[in-house]
Motif scaffolding. Sequence first.
Motif, PDB file in Angstrom:
ATOM      1  N   LYS A  55       0.830  -1.209   0.000  1.00  0.00           N
ATOM      2  CA  LYS A  55       0.000   0.000   0.000  1.00  0.00           C
ATOM      3  C   LYS A  55       0.866   1.261   0.000  1.00  0.00           C
ATOM      4  N   SER A  56       1.786   1.325   0.958  1.00  0.00           N
ATOM      5  CA  SER A  56       2.618   2.531   1.053  1.00  0.00           C
ATOM      6  C   SER A  56       3.461   2.709  -0.205  1.00  0.00           C
ATOM      7  N   THR A  57       4.033   1.616  -0.693  1.00  0.00           N
ATOM      8  CA  THR A  57       4.881   1.711  -1.884  1.00  0.00           C
ATOM      9  C   THR A  57       4.093   2.253  -3.071  1.00  0.00           C
ATOM     10  N   THR A  95       1.625  10.937   5.637  1.00  0.00           N
ATOM     11  CA  THR A  95       2.457   9.736   5.695  1.00  0.00           C
ATOM     12  C   THR A  95       1.981   8.787   6.791  1.00  0.00           C
ATOM     13  N   GLN A  96       2.367   7.533   6.648  1.00  0.00           N
ATOM     14  CA  GLN A  96       1.962   6.530   7.631  1.00  0.00           C
ATOM     15  C   GLN A  96       2.532   6.870   9.002  1.00  0.00           C
ATOM     16  N   ARG A  97       3.812   7.234   9.002  1.00  0.00           N
ATOM     17  CA  ARG A  97       4.447   7.652  10.251  1.00  0.00           C
ATOM     18  C   ARG A  97       4.281   9.159  10.391  1.00  0.00           C
ATOM     19  N   LEU A 171      -3.794   9.384   1.925  1.00  0.00           N
ATOM     20  CA  LEU A 171      -3.735   9.163   3.367  1.00  0.00           C
ATOM     21  C   LEU A 171      -3.283   7.733   3.610  1.00  0.00           C
ATOM     22  N   ASP A 172      -2.087   7.583   4.202  1.00  0.00           N
ATOM     23  CA  ASP A 172      -1.531   6.242   4.388  1.00  0.00           C
ATOM     24  C   ASP A 172      -1.802   5.774   5.817  1.00  0.00           C
ATOM     25  N   GLU A 173      -2.716   4.845   5.946  1.00  0.00           N
ATOM     26  CA  GLU A 173      -3.143   4.323   7.250  1.00  0.00           C
ATOM     27  C   GLU A 173      -3.295   5.445   8.277  1.00  0.00           C
ATOM     28  N   PRO A 174      -4.213   6.360   8.011  1.00  0.00           N
ATOM     29  CA  PRO A 174      -4.285   7.554   8.868  1.00  0.00           C
ATOM     30  C   PRO A 174      -4.837   7.274  10.257  1.00  0.00           C
TER      31      PRO A 174
HETATM   32 MG    MG Z   1       2.355   1.006   4.861  1.00  0.00          MG
END
Ligand code: MG
Lengths: 323, 364
Positions: A55-57, A95-97, A171-174
């Motif tokens: 997902k993030s990639t 970002t996820q982080r 939105l990455d795993e918000p």
């Molecule tokens: Mg991810």
Amino acid sequence: MQTELTPPNGASAEPAIRTHGLTRRFGDLVAVDKIDLTVPRQRIFGFLGPNGSGKSTTIRMLCGLLLPSEGSAEVLGLDPSRDAEALRTRIGYMTQRFSLYEDLSVVENLRFLAQIHSMTRDRRKTRVDEQLARFDLAVRADQLAGTLSGGQKQRLALAAATLHEPELLFLDEPTSAVDPQSRRDFWETLFDLVDQGATILVSTHFMDEAERCHELAILDEGRLVASGEPQELMAAIDAAVIEIEAQRSREASKQLETLPYVQSVAQLGNRLHALVDSNLEEPAARLQHALAEAGLEARCRETTANLEDVFVAATRDRPEASP
Amino acid sequence: MKLSITRIGAIASKEFLHLRRDRLTGGMIAGIPIMMTLLFGFAINQDVRHLHAGLADLANTQASRALAADVVATQVVDIVEHRATAAELEELLVRGRISVGLVIPADFERRLAGSGRPIAQLLVDGGDPIVLGAARGLAGMPIPGAAASRSAEPFAVRAYFNPERRSSIHIVPGLCGVILTLTMTLFTSIAIVREREHGNLELLITTPVQTLELMVGKIVPYVLIGYLQVALVLTLGAVLFEVPFRGAVLDLVVGAGVFVAATLTLGLFISTVATTQFQAFQLTFVTFLPQMLLSGFMFPFDGMPRPAQILAEGFPLTHFVRIVRAIVLRGADLEQLRPEIWPLGVFFVIAMSLAMLRFRKRLD
Ligand SMILES: [Mg+2]
Ligand SMILES: Nc1ncnc2c1ncn2[C@@H]1O[C@H](COP(=O)(O)OP(=O)(O)O)[C@@H](O)[C@H]1O
């Protein structure tokens, strides 16, 4: 208002994102494997997949942060690997982080980003104040970002990502570090943003969130294994869903897993949820019979699929792995 | 897209905010110059007392004993060893037991009466600037009973281990360069790595900020801090150690500005190479030590072997040590220092280009 400023009507406009065979490898690992996607405008589009599914990639490639190994993408009519700079003024990325500055206060973070987006002094002031009010951060304006709670950090991150009013939001795993009430509020905000013309691509591993999306793509080990509206996906599931009430549910579960036509069994409290090959006739009766033969008393009945069933059916072992 | 002053300003003011929140780094800005100036400064303090000394009184007359008593009365040395020969004193000197040896020759009385030759000899551990300075002071003391017509110095000073007798006043101006090399490189070497380690970079590179804007924004605050440090060191030097300032302040502002920019971009380059803050620290020290040792700050440049000299010409500190000494101590002007300024400019351009080439607004 001038006509050219009105947001394009969702139905007629070009899709926000289109990818063809998008692939990304890290050494031997294929993190994203030939993904074809179309994300229409003014929609919340969900990426559902377990950790490491790519997902993030994928999101990073769409933002122009990673180059694809193969394939192509078109984001708001631009190629993110070539026109990244032009794209960056029009997209927002959470970002996820947590990636804001923890040693800067809430308002300092927002002011910094407003300035980075080259807003005029007046505009900066109004936008920062608007975002503080909208995301309920005004009372925390002078608090250091690092000392915020999970939900507050997430609101700040969304405020930052939407500060320059982007057309497209990634939105990455918000909501991974956020309590259920904050998650509900967060989704209300997302729908407001879409109402105002934004398109949102959100990744998640929560079923209830995935179910709220207008459209969904299910990723597994870098592959796109299913996509469509949640309702469609649930209706089109390639399996029968059987609900089982059994006395000794653990034993029943183990027994069911030995049957060749049972794809998966999940326990939900006292009940079991089994996915059975769709070509099987009278699946509920077959299961009940099989359990009875093993000396296990149970009541089985066919039911409708939920999103988790869709997810399990889509991400279970690859077809070539089963007989 | 053209460069935006607004975005450079955004980066620069953000760096200031980080500095304000980061007590340790903030403290280092003033702490390192103060600490190093005091440490190095006391090493050049000429007012030295109670050095361990050895005496070889070969004459052993009343006059020679009076001379030894006068030397002790200066409080510069305490005679802790008595030996029969100069060779024995030398041996004590080599072992480090004493740092000064006083040799009074057997023909002392005759020398005292005559005019030509020195009356006695001071053996000095010249590797130590404190001791060398002290011995020079001793050598100038008036000798009771000496002929008024004497033209020669009363003592012959023989400095061991450092025949060049480098003037210790060179230390403070050069120290500005050493301190700037250390702190400037250190601050910027972590500037980008820190963003990467904290996960800020992924957000930052998704904004419209351009690489050059980011680089310039990151060094601007430190140029100001660099000037602050130069001012601090030279002021301390002037107040505590009477280091003069003979040149024009504006010349130093220009010279220091070019040097600081060169050093900061070296830090930026390190920041694009290192993957962790710890690596950035290590690389900073790897570039710092040879500069400190070979720049001419510690050891005279002319005394170094040719390959070391060629290498050192590539270091920013080498040129700045010459610039700052020339301006501060000899009152030189920029026109005369042009051969030292342009290498710093070249270094800046090369380091900046390398940093920009290495830095991608991407994660791969
Ligand atoms: Mg991810
Ligand atoms: N920079 C990288 N280098 C090597 N492998 C990576 C890198 N980024 C991601 N991966 C790998 O790619 C796969 C997909 O990761 P990711 O896109 O982060 O998944 P998700 O976001 O769905 O959890 C994982 O196996 C991960 O280990």
